[in-house]
Enzyme design. Structure first.
Site, PDB file in Angstrom:
ATOM      1  N   LYS A   1      21.721  -9.198  30.918  1.00 55.44           N
ATOM      2  CA  LYS A   1      20.616  -9.643  31.776  1.00 55.44           C
ATOM      3  C   LYS A   1      19.457 -10.112  30.911  1.00 55.44           C
ATOM      4  O   LYS A   1      19.130  -9.485  29.901  1.00 55.44           O
ATOM      5  CB  LYS A   1      20.176  -8.488  32.679  1.00 55.44           C
ATOM      6  CG  LYS A   1      19.082  -8.862  33.682  1.00 55.44           C
ATOM      7  CD  LYS A   1      18.723  -7.671  34.570  1.00 55.44           C
ATOM      8  CE  LYS A   1      17.601  -8.000  35.548  1.00 55.44           C
ATOM      9  NZ  LYS A   1      17.249  -6.844  36.406  1.00 55.44           N
TER      10      LYS A   1
ATOM     11  N   SER B   1      17.074  -7.735  41.164  1.00 51.90           N
ATOM     12  CA  SER B   1      16.771  -8.722  40.174  1.00 51.90           C
ATOM     13  C   SER B   1      17.938  -9.031  39.242  1.00 51.90           C
ATOM     14  O   SER B   1      17.914 -10.036  38.546  1.00 51.90           O
ATOM     15  CB  SER B   1      15.574  -8.251  39.342  1.00 51.90           C
ATOM     16  OG  SER B   1      15.895  -7.083  38.617  1.00 51.90           O
TER      17      SER B   1
ATOM     18  N   SER C   1      17.400  -3.003  41.898  1.00 49.47           N
ATOM     19  CA  SER C   1      17.867  -4.243  41.273  1.00 49.47           C
ATOM     20  C   SER C   1      19.298  -4.231  40.740  1.00 49.47           C
ATOM     21  O   SER C   1      19.771  -5.254  40.247  1.00 49.47           O
ATOM     22  CB  SER C   1      16.931  -4.629  40.122  1.00 49.47           C
ATOM     23  OG  SER C   1      15.721  -5.161  40.614  1.00 49.47           O
TER      24      SER C   1
END
Lengths: 424, 424
Positions: A75, A144, A168
């Site tokens: 990520k 996210s 997230s």
């Protein structure tokens, strides 16, 4: 016969160890999938075919390393030396960190191969990336950890690091039909993570099976863990006022899983969250805002023109919260961590929605993180895994929540539950 | 009349607000002191006269900001955009971060002026910097916040950020005769701190008075706090097996302070650490090693040739600790945080040595961090303040430890105790 990119991390590791698969072939298959699909899914923000294949060949030539040859994605709030790290913000377009985050360096030390970076919402807050849900390109993959969930769901990579501050990891996992593992706070060290709300930010994993999440999380530390299904786990459906926000199909998915698990030998009871814990949902938003204002103080002062409006508003929510208010919130959270322990005296895992329902249409909003908020604040390990499909034909997951530090047991319970759902 | 560099942060802020002092004059006086003394003390690793004066003039021209015009120094494990940040390691010589750490940016937002960077031991571990104790240049200032304590003690700057993972604030404070405030874990956000043992790393402050520590810590968040002496605090001298390592003069210093405080209206009792908490001293070393191996994984793999032998050994101590071991340690620590709460039911602060005794001769070793270990692991706020001198004529401090999140009360108690010691 599956294409190599469809293999899970554990399957692939076994094949590599057995000599029936090379990391090069595996990485090549993943790259081919990325090249075929990324223009639509927009999960990867950076990848480099030659570099990844070179690392794969190095892994093939090596011996040892629990994760030898396994590709993983990172990520883009987690720093990498080989790829730009932009934290989902135009402020950092093209930014090249000087070193790999601890969790990346340790995975590489065990032989894993960085396949590239995957999209994050802006600084891991609620302003979405452009990533699309691979199961329906008109829908959000959640956030996210949008790129992490989408890349894994679309068979671009078997494992991706994600992060969760509120919801997230568990939400995008549910939306994309994959497994999301948010460990006990700090189990995967935060060195090299762009901090947002440091008392909640947790690095975790997106995978396609619970076993893969356990394998990779422990493998990073050189331990080969093969999660055993927990036979006869003690479960509790955790009721709360938050359920008002769960759509009927999500509520049914949790209840159905509980009923099926009971038929498979689990004990299931019902618990209701104590009021002092319910009330933390509102507090969590304020604690977040106070911490995020500090974490992003430099950008607030110098680059706020490149913040999204939504981020500006979130940060403005921290104005007027005094340090005394903040410390009082921290004391309440600490007290709640003690209170919640009692729930786990005779329960191995709580069952809870990971999201309100299926992924919504449109990409401007990534859905509400509310069903992750309490567990992130309480530092408890959570695993979201797919259990069924909703009325739109999209996945619905269920979230299992374990006792503090008891990740191994939780992963076993989640493996059992995931199998219950699969064999239904 | 004091030279301006001898003013405390709160005194200086009042003079600046009253218009009787300019930030420019204050910063100039601090710079003059640095220029006169730093070649001997080696506290600052980087400073820039013109830049600091420019920022001071900006502060003089501004209005508002709780910390307007106050110079502060930054331990070199905390990132700054204006000065190189080397984390105390040759690996990062000349490294220029892209942004200020959150705690630096917020202090600047309140008008404070970065005076420069101060030395840290290697990555805030036990391999010392070259900094000398300003009270005796042949002796260690302690570590790892060596530059922070030395710079404040030598009147180069009224406030410096330090960090503590084990005993890295309270020990140098005691050795240098200044105040060291390690807040509740995470009170000052870690964004921009080079993480080492993320579940313990805590940013704090070195100052010359308790009131200054309170003023700056709360001022960073825009709150003007003037710590009130707590009248009649409830104190407990905390006994433990660790006292075997306290030199007689240190043990006497704690007892004498307790007796004096009692005469001034405090209640004083004695408590003994529960065995399950005593035992954490050994565990803390292992937890540290596991986390530090991960935090420094990139450097371990690429730059270990530039690690000190001592650091290599510390990190090697983490080999063989499994993730299951680590989670078990985290559970024990969480349980201990609950157990320790009971001690604070009717006690405002524990009294404890911050170090074994006075600063030792020589610079190759910065002393044992053992007296900070438990409180760092337990996330409790601590204030070390000078109380007397030892047989070598060097300062001895006492450490007051407060309840989780109750920093404001602890600072009040420490202000009272510091005054008791001063007025003796």
């Amino acid at each position: 016969m599956k294409n190599a990119n469809q293999l899970g991390a554990l399957e692939a590791a076994r094949a590599i160890d057995a000599g029936t698969l090379t990391s090069e072939a595996l990485v090549d298959a993943c790259l081919a999938r990325i090249e075929a699909r990324n223009a639509d899914v927009l999960a990867f923000t950076a990848f480099d075919r030659e570099l990844a294949l070179r690392h794969a060949r190095t892994a093939d030539a090596a011996t040892g390393g629990v994760l030898r040859g396994i590709p993983f994605a990172v990520k883009d709030v987690i720093e990498t030396v080989d790829y730009p790290t932009a934290y989902g913000s135009p402020i950092y377009a093209g930014h090249r960190p000087r070193l790999d985050a601890g969790c990346v360096a340790q995975a590489r030390e065990q032989g894993a191969v960085v396949l590239g970076k995957v999209a994050t919402s802006e600084f891991a807050t609620q302003t979405p990336s452009t990533t699309r849900n691979p199961l329906n390109l008109g829908r959000t993959p959640g956030g996210s950890s949008s790129g992490s969930a989408a890349a894994v769901a679309d068979f671009m990579v078997p494992v991706a690091y994600g992060t969760q501050t509120t919801g997230s990891i568990v939400r995008p996992a549910s939306y994309c039909g994959v497994v999301g593992y948010k460990p006990t706070f700090g189990f995967i060290g935060a060195a090299g993570l762009k901090l947002l709300s440091p008392m909640q930010d947790t690095i975790g994993l997106l995978t396609r099976t619970v076993a893969d999440a356990a394998f990779f999380a422990f493998g990073v530390h050189g331990t080969k863990l093969v999660a055993q299904d927990d036979v006869r786990p003690r479960l509790a459906v955790c009721q709360s006022r938050q359920w008002e926000h769960a759509r009927p199909e999500m509520a049914r998915a949790v209840e159905q899983l509980a009923a099926d698990a009971q038929r498979q030998g689990a004990t299931v009871r019902r618990v209701t969250l104590p009021a002092e814990i319910e009330d933390l949902v509102e507090m969590q938003i304020r604690l977040f805002a106070f911490e995020a204002r500090q974490s992003l103080a430099h950008e607030r002062q110098h680059d706020a023109g490149q913040f999204s409006e939504r981020l500006k508003q979130r940060l403005a929510g921290g104005i007027g919260i005094t340090p005394a208010d903040y410390l009082a919130m921290r004391r309440r959270a600490a007290q709640a961590r003690i209170t919640i322990q009692a729930l786990f005296q005779d329960v191995d895992a709580l069952l809870y929605p990971p999201a309100e329902g299926e992924a919504d249409a449109g990409l401007a909003d990534s859905g509400s993180p509310r069903f992750g908020a309490l567990w992130s604040l309480l530092h408890l390990p959570c695993v979201s895994f797919p259990v069924t499909r909703g009325p739109q034909g999209l996945p619905l997951g269920v979230q299992a929540i374990g006792a503090y530090g008891d990740d191994q047991r939780l992963l076993s319970v989640a493996a059992f539950l995931s199998e219950v759902a699969r064999s239904r």
